[in-house]
Scaffold this motif. Sequence first.
Motif, mmCIF file in Angstrom:
data_model
loop_
_atom_site.group_PDB
_atom_site.id
_atom_site.type_symbol
_atom_site.label_atom_id
_atom_site.label_comp_id
_atom_site.label_asym_id
_atom_site.label_seq_id
_atom_site.Cartn_x
_atom_site.Cartn_y
_atom_site.Cartn_z
ATOM 1 N N SER A 1 0.805 -1.229 0.000
ATOM 2 C CA SER A 1 0.000 0.000 0.000
ATOM 3 C C SER A 1 0.835 1.274 0.000
ATOM 4 O O SER A 1 0.292 2.368 -0.176
ATOM 5 C CB SER A 1 -0.948 0.006 1.203
ATOM 6 O OG SER A 1 -0.207 0.130 2.400
ATOM 7 N N THR A 2 2.159 1.174 0.188
ATOM 8 C CA THR A 2 2.979 2.387 0.266
ATOM 9 C C THR A 2 3.594 2.795 -1.073
ATOM 10 O O THR A 2 4.210 3.854 -1.151
ATOM 11 C CB THR A 2 4.112 2.225 1.305
ATOM 12 O OG1 THR A 2 4.937 1.129 0.920
ATOM 13 C CG2 THR A 2 3.553 2.018 2.695
ATOM 14 N N TYR A 3 3.441 1.977 -2.106
ATOM 15 C CA TYR A 3 3.960 2.349 -3.422
ATOM 16 C C TYR A 3 2.939 3.225 -4.132
ATOM 17 O O TYR A 3 1.732 3.025 -4.000
ATOM 18 C CB TYR A 3 4.263 1.104 -4.267
ATOM 19 C CG TYR A 3 5.386 0.292 -3.699
ATOM 20 C CD1 TYR A 3 6.713 0.647 -3.926
ATOM 21 C CD2 TYR A 3 5.136 -0.816 -2.904
ATOM 22 C CE1 TYR A 3 7.749 -0.082 -3.383
ATOM 23 C CE2 TYR A 3 6.163 -1.552 -2.366
ATOM 24 C CZ TYR A 3 7.470 -1.180 -2.602
ATOM 25 O OH TYR A 3 8.494 -1.899 -2.056
ATOM 26 N N GLY A 4 3.443 4.178 -4.892
ATOM 27 C CA GLY A 4 2.562 5.114 -5.569
ATOM 28 C C GLY A 4 1.982 4.561 -6.866
ATOM 29 O O GLY A 4 2.400 3.512 -7.374
ATOM 30 N N LEU A 5 1.033 5.289 -7.389
ATOM 31 C CA LEU A 5 0.362 4.908 -8.626
ATOM 32 C C LEU A 5 1.345 4.804 -9.792
ATOM 33 O O LEU A 5 1.268 3.865 -10.593
ATOM 34 C CB LEU A 5 -0.741 5.923 -8.959
ATOM 35 C CG LEU A 5 -1.528 5.673 -10.238
ATOM 36 C CD1 LEU A 5 -2.268 4.349 -10.162
ATOM 37 C CD2 LEU A 5 -2.482 6.820 -10.497
ATOM 38 N N ILE A 6 2.305 5.712 -9.854
ATOM 39 C CA ILE A 6 3.295 5.689 -10.938
ATOM 40 C C ILE A 6 4.100 4.396 -10.899
ATOM 41 O O ILE A 6 4.351 3.775 -11.936
ATOM 42 C CB ILE A 6 4.238 6.911 -10.849
ATOM 43 C CG1 ILE A 6 3.457 8.209 -11.036
ATOM 44 C CG2 ILE A 6 5.373 6.808 -11.842
ATOM 45 C CD1 ILE A 6 2.826 8.370 -12.403
ATOM 46 N N THR A 7 4.482 3.968 -9.716
ATOM 47 C CA THR A 7 5.234 2.710 -9.583
ATOM 48 C C THR A 7 4.402 1.552 -10.097
ATOM 49 O O THR A 7 4.884 0.735 -10.889
ATOM 50 C CB THR A 7 5.631 2.470 -8.111
ATOM 51 O OG1 THR A 7 6.462 3.541 -7.680
ATOM 52 C CG2 THR A 7 6.366 1.144 -7.948
ATOM 53 N N TYR A 8 3.149 1.468 -9.674
ATOM 54 C CA TYR A 8 2.296 0.377 -10.125
ATOM 55 C C TYR A 8 2.016 0.455 -11.622
ATOM 56 O O TYR A 8 1.907 -0.581 -12.285
ATOM 57 C CB TYR A 8 0.997 0.318 -9.324
ATOM 58 C CG TYR A 8 1.194 -0.332 -7.972
ATOM 59 C CD1 TYR A 8 1.643 -1.646 -7.878
ATOM 60 C CD2 TYR A 8 0.948 0.350 -6.796
ATOM 61 C CE1 TYR A 8 1.841 -2.255 -6.651
ATOM 62 C CE2 TYR A 8 1.135 -0.248 -5.565
ATOM 63 C CZ TYR A 8 1.583 -1.544 -5.498
ATOM 64 O OH TYR A 8 1.783 -2.153 -4.282
ATOM 65 N N LEU A 9 1.921 1.641 -12.153
ATOM 66 C CA LEU A 9 1.713 1.782 -13.602
ATOM 67 C C LEU A 9 2.914 1.286 -14.386
ATOM 68 O O LEU A 9 2.764 0.581 -15.389
ATOM 69 C CB LEU A 9 1.399 3.240 -13.957
ATOM 70 C CG LEU A 9 0.000 3.724 -13.608
ATOM 71 C CD1 LEU A 9 -0.131 5.214 -13.917
ATOM 72 C CD2 LEU A 9 -1.059 2.926 -14.351
ATOM 73 N N TRP A 10 4.134 1.635 -13.948
ATOM 74 C CA TRP A 10 5.299 1.168 -14.714
ATOM 75 C C TRP A 10 5.502 -0.326 -14.549
ATOM 76 O O TRP A 10 5.878 -1.014 -15.499
ATOM 77 C CB TRP A 10 6.570 1.974 -14.436
ATOM 78 C CG TRP A 10 7.392 1.631 -13.225
ATOM 79 C CD1 TRP A 10 7.454 2.322 -12.067
ATOM 80 C CD2 TRP A 10 8.290 0.514 -13.065
ATOM 81 N NE1 TRP A 10 8.315 1.697 -11.183
ATOM 82 C CE2 TRP A 10 8.846 0.600 -11.774
ATOM 83 C CE3 TRP A 10 8.674 -0.538 -13.876
ATOM 84 C CZ2 TRP A 10 9.756 -0.335 -11.287
ATOM 85 C CZ3 TRP A 10 9.585 -1.477 -13.386
ATOM 86 C CH2 TRP A 10 10.115 -1.356 -12.103
ATOM 87 N N THR B 1 3.127 -2.759 -13.887
ATOM 88 C CA THR B 1 2.126 -3.504 -14.659
ATOM 89 C C THR B 1 2.260 -3.223 -16.155
ATOM 90 O O THR B 1 2.045 -4.120 -16.971
ATOM 91 C CB THR B 1 0.692 -3.205 -14.181
ATOM 92 O OG1 THR B 1 0.444 -1.802 -14.248
ATOM 93 C CG2 THR B 1 0.475 -3.717 -12.763
#
Length: 106
Positions: free
Chosen positions: A8-17, A19
Amino acid sequence: MTPDKDPSTYGLITYLWVTGLAAWGGLVNFYRKVKSGETRAFNVVELIGEIATSAFAGLITFWLCEAAQFNPLVTAALVGISGHMGSQAIYQLERWAQTRLGKERP
C-alpha cells in the motif's frame, strides 16, 4: 522488507510502470504466439488473458524483488521477463514458494 514498505505504500506511478512493463512482456509473448501459429492474431480473449496474467506475474515479481532489496534495474528486467513468461512465471513462483515453505505439491 523494511517496515516502511508494503504493497500500500507504493505510488500509482510505480504500479503503472510495473504492470505496464509486465503487460508489454505479455504483448510480446502474444505476438510470438501469433508468429509461430499457436494463436490467431485477432483472438482478443487470449490477448486480454495474456496481458492480465503477465501484469499479475510482473506485480508478484516486483514485490519479491523489493522484499529482497534488488537493484531497481534488475527488478525492472525481472518484471519484464516474468511478464513475458506469463503463466509460466506464476507456476515457477508457486514452485519456489512451495519449496521455500516446505510444502510439496500433491
